[in-house]
Design a protein around this motif. Structure first.
Motif, PDB file in Angstrom:
ATOM      1  N   SER A  59     -13.582  13.119 -11.507  1.00  0.00           N
ATOM      2  CA  SER A  59     -12.821  13.795 -10.313  1.00  0.00           C
ATOM      3  C   SER A  59     -11.251  13.717 -10.505  1.00  0.00           C
ATOM      4  N   VAL A  60     -10.686  14.875 -10.840  1.00  0.00           N
ATOM      5  CA  VAL A  60      -9.142  14.670 -10.918  1.00  0.00           C
ATOM      6  C   VAL A  60      -8.619  14.555  -9.430  1.00  0.00           C
ATOM      7  N   ASP A  61      -9.099  15.318  -8.780  1.00  0.00           N
ATOM      8  CA  ASP A  61      -8.398  15.321  -7.444  1.00  0.00           C
ATOM      9  C   ASP A  61      -8.630  13.922  -6.812  1.00  0.00           C
ATOM     10  N   ASN A  62      -9.912  13.169  -6.550  1.00  0.00           N
ATOM     11  CA  ASN A  62     -10.066  12.104  -6.007  1.00  0.00           C
ATOM     12  C   ASN A  62      -9.074  10.898  -6.970  1.00  0.00           C
ATOM     13  N   THR A  63      -9.005  10.976  -8.234  1.00  0.00           N
ATOM     14  CA  THR A  63      -8.216  10.115  -9.044  1.00  0.00           C
ATOM     15  C   THR A  63      -6.927  10.285  -8.477  1.00  0.00           C
ATOM     16  N   ILE A  64      -6.227  11.350  -8.430  1.00  0.00           N
ATOM     17  CA  ILE A  64      -4.813  11.367  -7.736  1.00  0.00           C
ATOM     18  C   ILE A  64      -4.556  11.079  -6.464  1.00  0.00           C
ATOM     19  N   SER A  65      -5.679  11.173  -5.489  1.00  0.00           N
ATOM     20  CA  SER A  65      -5.647  10.707  -4.383  1.00  0.00           C
ATOM     21  C   SER A  65      -5.525   9.057  -4.143  1.00  0.00           C
ATOM     22  N   PHE A  66      -6.527   8.745  -5.064  1.00  0.00           N
ATOM     23  CA  PHE A  66      -6.615   7.071  -5.205  1.00  0.00           C
ATOM     24  C   PHE A  66      -5.063   6.540  -5.827  1.00  0.00           C
ATOM     25  N   THR A  67      -4.758   7.259  -6.767  1.00  0.00           N
ATOM     26  CA  THR A  67      -3.400   6.982  -7.141  1.00  0.00           C
ATOM     27  C   THR A  67      -2.323   6.749  -5.959  1.00  0.00           C
ATOM     28  N   PHE A  68      -2.062   7.893  -5.104  1.00  0.00           N
ATOM     29  CA  PHE A  68      -1.233   7.951  -4.143  1.00  0.00           C
ATOM     30  C   PHE A  68      -1.480   6.849  -3.147  1.00  0.00           C
ATOM     31  N   ALA A  69      -2.844   6.549  -2.728  1.00  0.00           N
ATOM     32  CA  ALA A  69      -3.304   5.543  -1.925  1.00  0.00           C
ATOM     33  C   ALA A  69      -2.781   4.146  -2.396  1.00  0.00           C
ATOM     34  N   LEU A  70      -2.979   3.890  -3.755  1.00  0.00           N
ATOM     35  CA  LEU A  70      -2.677   2.685  -4.078  1.00  0.00           C
ATOM     36  C   LEU A  70      -0.949   2.376  -4.134  1.00  0.00           C
ATOM     37  N   GLY A  71      -0.289   3.370  -4.568  1.00  0.00           N
ATOM     38  CA  GLY A  71       1.205   3.278  -4.587  1.00  0.00           C
ATOM     39  C   GLY A  71       1.724   3.151  -3.147  1.00  0.00           C
ATOM     40  N   SER A  72       1.056   3.791  -2.173  1.00  0.00           N
ATOM     41  CA  SER A  72       1.339   3.857  -0.864  1.00  0.00           C
ATOM     42  C   SER A  72       1.319   2.511  -0.213  1.00  0.00           C
ATOM     43  N   ALA A  73       0.095   1.965  -0.565  1.00  0.00           N
ATOM     44  CA  ALA A  73      -0.235   0.569   0.072  1.00  0.00           C
ATOM     45  C   ALA A  73       0.879  -0.324  -0.518  1.00  0.00           C
ATOM     46  N   LEU A  74       1.105  -0.523  -1.692  1.00  0.00           N
ATOM     47  CA  LEU A  74       2.322  -1.342  -2.060  1.00  0.00           C
ATOM     48  C   LEU A  74       3.448  -0.991  -1.394  1.00  0.00           C
ATOM     49  N   ALA A  75       3.878   0.273  -1.279  1.00  0.00           N
ATOM     50  CA  ALA A  75       4.976   0.475  -0.552  1.00  0.00           C
ATOM     51  C   ALA A  75       5.017  -0.019   0.995  1.00  0.00           C
ATOM     52  N   GLY A  76       3.931   0.072   1.462  1.00  0.00           N
ATOM     53  CA  GLY A  76       3.763  -0.292   2.792  1.00  0.00           C
ATOM     54  C   GLY A  76       4.015  -1.866   3.035  1.00  0.00           C
ATOM     55  N   ALA A  77       3.573  -2.754   1.852  1.00  0.00           N
ATOM     56  CA  ALA A  77       3.764  -4.073   1.868  1.00  0.00           C
ATOM     57  C   ALA A  77       5.338  -4.172   1.601  1.00  0.00           C
ATOM     58  N   ALA A  78       5.830  -3.528   0.911  1.00  0.00           N
ATOM     59  CA  ALA A  78       7.254  -3.956   0.512  1.00  0.00           C
ATOM     60  C   ALA A  78       8.126  -3.632   1.870  1.00  0.00           C
ATOM     61  N   GLY A  79       7.626  -2.540   2.669  1.00  0.00           N
ATOM     62  CA  GLY A  79       8.292  -2.306   3.902  1.00  0.00           C
ATOM     63  C   GLY A  79       8.518  -3.765   4.873  1.00  0.00           C
ATOM     64  N   VAL A  80       7.097  -4.156   5.005  1.00  0.00           N
ATOM     65  CA  VAL A  80       7.210  -5.340   5.821  1.00  0.00           C
ATOM     66  C   VAL A  80       7.776  -6.568   5.200  1.00  0.00           C
ATOM     67  N   LEU A  81       7.880  -6.841   3.955  1.00  0.00           N
ATOM     68  CA  LEU A  81       8.544  -7.826   3.288  1.00  0.00           C
ATOM     69  C   LEU A  81      10.065  -7.814   3.546  1.00  0.00           C
ATOM     70  N   VAL A  82      10.655  -6.378   3.294  1.00  0.00           N
ATOM     71  CA  VAL A  82      11.952  -6.268   3.773  1.00  0.00           C
ATOM     72  C   VAL A  82      12.390  -6.399   5.102  1.00  0.00           C
TER      73      VAL A  82
ATOM     74  N   THR B 180     -11.226  -1.685 -13.374  1.00  0.00           N
ATOM     75  CA  THR B 180     -12.014  -0.987 -12.590  1.00  0.00           C
ATOM     76  C   THR B 180     -12.332   0.374 -13.167  1.00  0.00           C
ATOM     77  N   ARG B 181     -13.275   0.941 -12.838  1.00  0.00           N
ATOM     78  CA  ARG B 181     -13.786   2.146 -13.242  1.00  0.00           C
ATOM     79  C   ARG B 181     -12.707   3.212 -12.460  1.00  0.00           C
ATOM     80  N   LEU B 182     -12.167   3.193 -11.523  1.00  0.00           N
ATOM     81  CA  LEU B 182     -10.971   4.096 -10.884  1.00  0.00           C
ATOM     82  C   LEU B 182      -9.741   3.801 -11.657  1.00  0.00           C
ATOM     83  N   GLY B 183      -9.628   2.473 -12.207  1.00  0.00           N
ATOM     84  CA  GLY B 183      -8.225   2.370 -13.128  1.00  0.00           C
ATOM     85  C   GLY B 183      -8.387   3.076 -14.236  1.00  0.00           C
ATOM     86  N   LYS B 184      -9.660   2.999 -14.884  1.00  0.00           N
ATOM     87  CA  LYS B 184      -9.741   3.821 -16.340  1.00  0.00           C
ATOM     88  C   LYS B 184      -9.681   5.137 -16.146  1.00  0.00           C
TER      89      LYS B 184
END
Length: 294
Positions: A186-209, A164-168
């Motif tokens: 946009s560096v700021d938006n890219t950093i925010s997207f990275t936090f969003a992506l990582g946090s979504a995975l952490a949220g999924a892990a929380g429910v699975l645990v 994806t474009r955001l991934g690149k």
């Protein structure tokens, strides 16, 4: 042989959860070289959101999982915008102390609202509680579900980062932030997207645990968060494949130590393994030693 297969299945279940959390650490570090110690508590918030959806709103597991991921996505972006963005040009120690402060804030805010006691997830549907036997090897439908969801999320992450474009944009910012900005990213938006992506995975892990151990509490993110950080460092901090490998290595190590009767020592063995790997290969299992020109 049956015993080995049984422990392998247990290791895959546990390692998948550690890998999901470790991915958030490694992506954030790869972009802005920040060790986000609040990440384990984002995982804790995800577990509580999933619990609230299932226990109080009577939603099914999959809807609760999606809501927890969405809530943690928003939380990750808010943390990045309010706590980390103003410190973008500050010293690393200032950002690190801020991350520890955010972690404590999340823990004790949750404790204030829900109390310190542990809570159990509601009973799962029958199809998620079945046990299948292959000779002496048993595997529950819950373990299959955890492994399947984790692998699906990891494949989705890999697709986003590579296709994806955001991934690149993420890969460009991780390589050279200034050059990426000159190219119109946009560096700021890219950093925010990275936090969003990582946090979504952490949220999924929380429910699975939550459904795996059937228990959630406000301090549940501390030790798994540290172990996931160990997994990220073990595999090679900043490398997505390294986080995956590290998560499964930690899961396999814990399962092996517990299976031979030393379950009380499994945490010590995990951190001892980290020390050993860093002595032998400081860049991690998949990391490469980079020489700095002066």
């Amino acid at each position: 042989m049956d015993q080995i297969l049984q422990q392998l299945i247990n290791a895959l279940s546990l390692g998948s959860i550690y890998a999901l959390i470790a991915l958030g650490y490694t992506m954030v570090y790869g972009i802005i070289q920040l060790i986000n110690f609040a990440h384990g508590d984002v995982y804790m918030v995800g577990a509580y959101v999933g619990y609230a959806c299932m226990a109080h709103l009577n939603l099914d597991f999959f809807v609760s999982l999606l809501i927890a991921m969405a809530a943690c996505t928003v939380l990750g972006v808010v943390i990045e915008r309010l706590a980390y963005k103003p410190l973008r040009n500050s010293t690393r120690i200032a950002v690190l102390i801020t991350a520890i402060g955010v972690s404590l804030l999340l823990e004790y805010t949750m404790m204030y609202f829900v109390g310190a006691q542990s809570r159990a997830y509601p009973p799962l549907p029958e199809f998620m509680s079945r046990t299948f036997r292959l000779g002496e090897v048993s595997i529950t439908s819950l373990q299959i579900l955890i492994i399947a969801i984790s692998v699906l999320l990891m494949v989705g992450l890999q697709f986003i980062v590579q296709r994806t474009r955001l991934g690149k944009a993420m890969r460009a910012v991780s390589q050279d932030r200034d050059a990426a900005q000159l190219m119109g990213i946009s560096v700021d938006n890219t950093i925010s997207f990275t936090f969003a992506l990582g946090s979504a995975l952490a949220g999924a892990a929380g429910v699975l645990v939550g459904i795996y151990y059937n228990s959630v509490n406000p301090l549940m993110g501390i030790l798994p968060g540290l172990k996931a950080f160990v997994a990220a460092v073990l595999g090679g901090i900043g490398l997505i494949p390294g986080a995956l490998l590290g998560g499964y290595v930690i899961g396999a190590t814990e399962t092996l130590v517990a299976s031979v009767g030393f379950s009380m020592l499994r945490d010590a063995v995990v951190f001892a393994l980290l020390i050993l790997v860093l002595i032998v290969k400081p860049s991690g299992l998949l990391g490469k030693n980079a020489r700095e020109k002066v």
